[in-house]
Write an enzyme that holds these catalytic residues in place. Structure first.
Site, PDB file in Angstrom:
ATOM      1  N   SER A 124      42.877  40.479  45.443  1.00  7.18           N
ATOM      2  CA  SER A 124      44.020  41.377  45.398  1.00  7.18           C
ATOM      3  C   SER A 124      44.264  42.196  46.661  1.00  7.18           C
ATOM      4  O   SER A 124      44.423  43.417  46.620  1.00  7.18           O
ATOM      5  CB  SER A 124      43.928  42.297  44.181  1.00  7.18           C
ATOM      6  OG  SER A 124      45.233  42.658  43.842  1.00  7.18           O
ATOM      7  N   SER A 125      44.326  41.494  47.769  1.00 10.77           N
ATOM      8  CA  SER A 125      44.743  42.160  49.010  1.00 10.77           C
ATOM      9  C   SER A 125      46.185  42.636  48.890  1.00 10.77           C
ATOM     10  O   SER A 125      46.571  43.620  49.519  1.00 10.77           O
ATOM     11  CB  SER A 125      44.612  41.199  50.191  1.00 10.77           C
ATOM     12  OG  SER A 125      45.523  40.117  50.074  1.00 10.77           O
ATOM     13  N   GLY A 137      44.330  36.401  50.078  1.00 14.48           N
ATOM     14  CA  GLY A 137      44.576  35.158  49.342  1.00 14.48           C
ATOM     15  C   GLY A 137      43.335  34.570  48.696  1.00 14.48           C
ATOM     16  O   GLY A 137      43.315  33.395  48.344  1.00 14.48           O
ATOM     17  N   ASP A 165      45.957  44.611  38.832  1.00 17.47           N
ATOM     18  CA  ASP A 165      45.490  44.857  40.193  1.00 17.47           C
ATOM     19  C   ASP A 165      45.878  46.250  40.675  1.00 17.47           C
ATOM     20  O   ASP A 165      45.081  46.984  41.244  1.00 17.47           O
ATOM     21  CB  ASP A 165      46.092  43.817  41.154  1.00 17.47           C
ATOM     22  CG  ASP A 165      45.767  42.399  40.729  1.00 17.47           C
ATOM     23  OD1 ASP A 165      44.922  42.228  39.823  1.00 17.47           O
ATOM     24  OD2 ASP A 165      46.376  41.467  41.293  1.00 17.47           O
ATOM     25  N   GLU A 208      39.845  36.944  31.636  1.00 17.60           N
ATOM     26  CA  GLU A 208      40.720  36.127  32.499  1.00 17.60           C
ATOM     27  C   GLU A 208      41.786  35.417  31.679  1.00 17.60           C
ATOM     28  O   GLU A 208      41.489  34.850  30.624  1.00 17.60           O
ATOM     29  CB  GLU A 208      39.855  35.107  33.239  1.00 17.60           C
ATOM     30  CG  GLU A 208      40.253  34.933  34.660  1.00 17.60           C
ATOM     31  CD  GLU A 208      40.074  36.201  35.466  1.00 17.60           C
ATOM     32  OE1 GLU A 208      41.111  36.860  35.746  1.00 17.60           O
ATOM     33  OE2 GLU A 208      38.958  36.546  35.810  1.00 17.60           O
ATOM     34  N   HIS A 209      43.015  35.465  32.202  1.00 22.70           N
ATOM     35  CA  HIS A 209      44.149  34.833  31.519  1.00 22.70           C
ATOM     36  C   HIS A 209      44.341  35.407  30.116  1.00 22.70           C
ATOM     37  O   HIS A 209      44.693  34.675  29.190  1.00 22.70           O
ATOM     38  CB  HIS A 209      43.969  33.300  31.455  1.00 22.70           C
ATOM     39  CG  HIS A 209      44.298  32.628  32.763  1.00 22.70           C
ATOM     40  ND1 HIS A 209      45.588  32.442  33.204  1.00 22.70           N
ATOM     41  CD2 HIS A 209      43.500  32.124  33.726  1.00 22.70           C
ATOM     42  CE1 HIS A 209      45.569  31.826  34.372  1.00 22.70           C
ATOM     43  NE2 HIS A 209      44.318  31.636  34.719  1.00 22.70           N
ATOM     44  N   ASP A 212      45.656  38.869  30.101  1.00 22.78           N
ATOM     45  CA  ASP A 212      46.550  40.021  30.317  1.00 22.78           C
ATOM     46  C   ASP A 212      47.919  39.763  29.690  1.00 22.78           C
ATOM     47  O   ASP A 212      48.464  40.618  28.991  1.00 22.78           O
ATOM     48  CB  ASP A 212      46.671  40.379  31.806  1.00 22.78           C
ATOM     49  CG  ASP A 212      47.056  39.207  32.694  1.00 22.78           C
ATOM     50  OD1 ASP A 212      46.955  38.035  32.248  1.00 22.78           O
ATOM     51  OD2 ASP A 212      47.476  39.457  33.839  1.00 22.78           O
ATOM     52  N   GLU A 247      55.848  43.881  43.839  1.00 22.27           N
ATOM     53  CA  GLU A 247      55.196  42.557  43.841  1.00 22.27           C
ATOM     54  C   GLU A 247      56.013  41.543  43.030  1.00 22.27           C
ATOM     55  O   GLU A 247      56.219  40.417  43.461  1.00 22.27           O
ATOM     56  CB  GLU A 247      53.776  42.687  43.276  1.00 22.27           C
ATOM     57  CG  GLU A 247      53.047  41.370  43.230  1.00 22.27           C
ATOM     58  CD  GLU A 247      51.603  41.413  43.726  1.00 22.27           C
ATOM     59  OE1 GLU A 247      51.128  42.454  44.200  1.00 22.27           O
ATOM     60  OE2 GLU A 247      50.959  40.364  43.639  1.00 22.27           O
TER      61      GLU A 247
HETATM   62  P1  ADP Z   1      45.533  38.203  46.976  1.00 22.19           P
HETATM   63  O1  ADP Z   1      46.267  39.407  46.490  1.00 22.19           O
HETATM   64  O2  ADP Z   1      44.672  37.596  45.943  1.00 22.19           O
HETATM   65  O3  ADP Z   1      44.783  38.436  48.254  1.00 22.19           O
HETATM   66  P2  ADP Z   1      48.217  37.237  47.182  1.00 22.19           P
HETATM   67  O4  ADP Z   1      48.791  35.905  47.471  1.00 22.19           O
HETATM   68  O5  ADP Z   1      48.609  37.942  45.936  1.00 22.19           O
HETATM   69  O6  ADP Z   1      46.634  37.091  47.297  1.00 22.19           O
HETATM   70  O7  ADP Z   1      48.581  38.236  48.356  1.00 22.19           O
HETATM   71  C1  ADP Z   1      48.320  37.878  49.709  1.00 22.19           C
HETATM   72  C2  ADP Z   1      49.508  38.272  50.550  1.00 22.19           C
HETATM   73  O8  ADP Z   1      49.551  39.725  50.683  1.00 22.19           O
HETATM   74  C3  ADP Z   1      49.398  37.777  51.984  1.00 22.19           C
HETATM   75  O9  ADP Z   1      49.893  36.461  52.092  1.00 22.19           O
HETATM   76  C4  ADP Z   1      50.253  38.788  52.708  1.00 22.19           C
HETATM   77  O10 ADP Z   1      51.631  38.482  52.543  1.00 22.19           O
HETATM   78  C5  ADP Z   1      49.975  40.086  51.974  1.00 22.19           C
HETATM   79  N1  ADP Z   1      48.868  40.841  52.603  1.00 22.19           N
HETATM   80  C6  ADP Z   1      47.717  41.203  52.022  1.00 22.19           C
HETATM   81  N2  ADP Z   1      46.931  41.893  52.875  1.00 22.19           N
HETATM   82  C7  ADP Z   1      47.594  41.962  54.043  1.00 22.19           C
HETATM   83  C8  ADP Z   1      47.323  42.534  55.330  1.00 22.19           C
HETATM   84  N3  ADP Z   1      46.182  43.176  55.596  1.00 22.19           N
HETATM   85  N4  ADP Z   1      48.278  42.407  56.274  1.00 22.19           N
HETATM   86  C9  ADP Z   1      49.432  41.764  56.025  1.00 22.19           C
HETATM   87  N5  ADP Z   1      49.739  41.204  54.863  1.00 22.19           N
HETATM   88  C10 ADP Z   1      48.850  41.295  53.860  1.00 22.19           C
HETATM   89 MG    MG Z   2      47.636  39.421  44.892  1.00 23.68          MG
END
Ligand code: ADP
Ligand code: MG
Length: 400
Positions: free
Chosen positions: A140-141, A136, A189, A46-47, A49, A177
């Site tokens: 890493s959504s 969020g 990610d 962590e931290h 990269d 991104e």
């Molecule tokens: P993390 O990647 O850790 O979840 P991030 O802040 O990097 O958090 O990314 C989250 C953002 O990605 C959300 O605020 C949204 O803008 C976008 N996002 C992720 N998944 C979706 C989804 N299923 N539908 C719409 N937007 C999404």
């Molecule tokens: Mg993210």
């Protein structure tokens, strides 16, 4: 307690069906296909990269699915079950900061591909998104969304999606991104979402960009890796991230190295730094890189339970030397250890998000209960739990 502690992973085909239904009800007709890409957890590293270090993430069974149809104009139309906010716009107008909502992650992918000459103007897309990756929570959504869509675009255009093709897609997703969504993250990610193998973590060398799969078999060790999503409120931490990076840059200048990865003799280096804060920050990075190598080695030998103490050392280093933990993360880690975890640490950038705990099978329920109980006692948000199983990378589910 009324909160459901487990976040269900939901089968990928169930997710895909929902994305297709949303696609049909929004755009009419059927999608050309459906693609999926996973969220990820960073086991350790962590931290480091941005210091050219080693990281060891793996892909989760929680995934984002996208139903996509190509268009023969410059339009991008996107919709998601996660939000009411739809976006319909012209791809030639995509630029840093535009669009400014979630569509930036999607539009940014096409922008980056157009920029590199991979796809030409006069080609657009309709897409519908449905996901089981918590948004969020540091899992890493955002990369899951980018990577599922990038793979869709490549497939629809008949571009190669072998490992070389995927390396190009990773670049496009990182640029989306960083430059369009404006989030200054490294490439971990996207790399793991595109290159992960089931049953393996991915050892990524952030100096050379080399990757190596490392076998991870929690089951045969009679253990499980739990992710604890703290549900902590979002805090403004942008300044903190920049401050840590700047502190490392100052230390590198003082030491006359390009990155901290280039340092062989940690003790000598720490003794030569003048500011106490520099010593702490640099010590975290150097000890963390060493721990990643040791964890990879132990996992390769099948000694899963033995990585526990290294995970906990990583947490203490992030808490005390790098100072990026939070009360919610510390609570989750302490409670998991008290209830019998082999090891636990915060994961991700810190200041909230998620922790992980490596737990023997017969202590899983006790850990879940105790983490929830101590959070309630401290008036913190009640955490939720995900089962982390090293899963596959981005893939196509269907193509018409
Ligand atoms: P993390 O990647 O850790 O979840 P991030 O802040 O990097 O958090 O990314 C989250 C953002 O990605 C959300 O605020 C949204 O803008 C976008 N996002 C992720 N998944 C979706 C989804 N299923 N539908 C719409 N937007 C999404
Ligand atoms: Mg993210």
């Amino acid at each position: 307690m009324t909160t459901q502690p487990w976040v269900a992973p939901i089968g990928v085909h169930t997710l895909a069906d929902r994305a297709e239904v949303l696609f049909h009800s929004t755009f009419g007709g059927a999608a050309d296909g459906v693609w999926a890409a996973p969220g990820r957890v960073n086991l350790i590293g962590e931290h480091v990269d941005y210091a050219g270090g080693l990281v060891l993430p793996f892909a989760l069974s929680y995934v984002t699915t996208v139903a996509v149809r190509a268009r023969d104009d410059d339009q991008l139309h996107c919709v998601s079950t996660h939000t009411d906010e739809q976006w319909r716009g012209n791809l030639s107008e995509v630029a840093p900061g535009h669009p400014d909502g979630w569509a930036a992650y999607v539009a940014g992918v096409v922008w980056a591909m157009r920029n590199s000459g991979t796809i030409s103007a006069g080609m657009g897309f309709d897409l519908a998104v449905h996901s089981s990756v918590p948004v969020g929570s540091g899992l890493s959504s955002s990369a899951a969304l980018e990577c599922a869509f990038a793979l869709a675009v490549a497939d629809l255009l008949g571009h190669p999606t072998d490992s070389d093709g995927r390396l190009r897609l990773i670049d496009a997703c990182i640029r989306a991104e960083n430059e369009i969504a404006g989030s200054p993250t490294g490439g971990m990610d996207q790399t793991v979402a595109m290159l992960a193998q089931p049953g393996h973590a991915l050892l990524l060398d952030c100096r050379s960009a080399d990757t190596r799969p490392v076998p991870v078999d929690f089951e045969s060790a009679n253990g499980r890796l739990l992710i604890i999503d703290t549900n902590a409120p979002h805090r403004l931490v942008d300044g903190q991230y920049g401050e840590r990076r700047a502190a490392l840059e100052v230390a590198c200048a003082e030491l006359g190295v390009e990155t901290l990865r280039d340092i062989d003799d940690a003790d000598a280096v720490l003794g030569s730094l003048t500011a106490p804060e520099s010593v702490k920050r640099v010590r975290h990075v150097l000890t963390e890189i060493k721990r990643v190598g040791e964890v990879a080695e132990l996992l390769t030998l099948g000694r899963v339970a033995d990585i526990g103490t290294l995970l906990t050392s990583s947490h203490l280093s992030l808490r005390d030397d790098y100072e990026v933990s939070s009360v919610e993360l510390d609570n989750a880690v302490d409670a998991a250890l008290e209830a019998g975890a082999w090891g636990a640490r915060m994961t991700g950038g810190g200041f909230g998000g998620s922790a992980l705990a490596l737990v023997p099978d017969d202590r899983v329920e006790a850990v879940v209960e105790h983490v929830m109980h101590t959070a309630a006692q401290a008036s913190l948000p009640i955490p939720q739990f995900l089962a982390a199983e090293p899963s596959r990378s981005a893939h196509r589910l269907s193509l018409r």
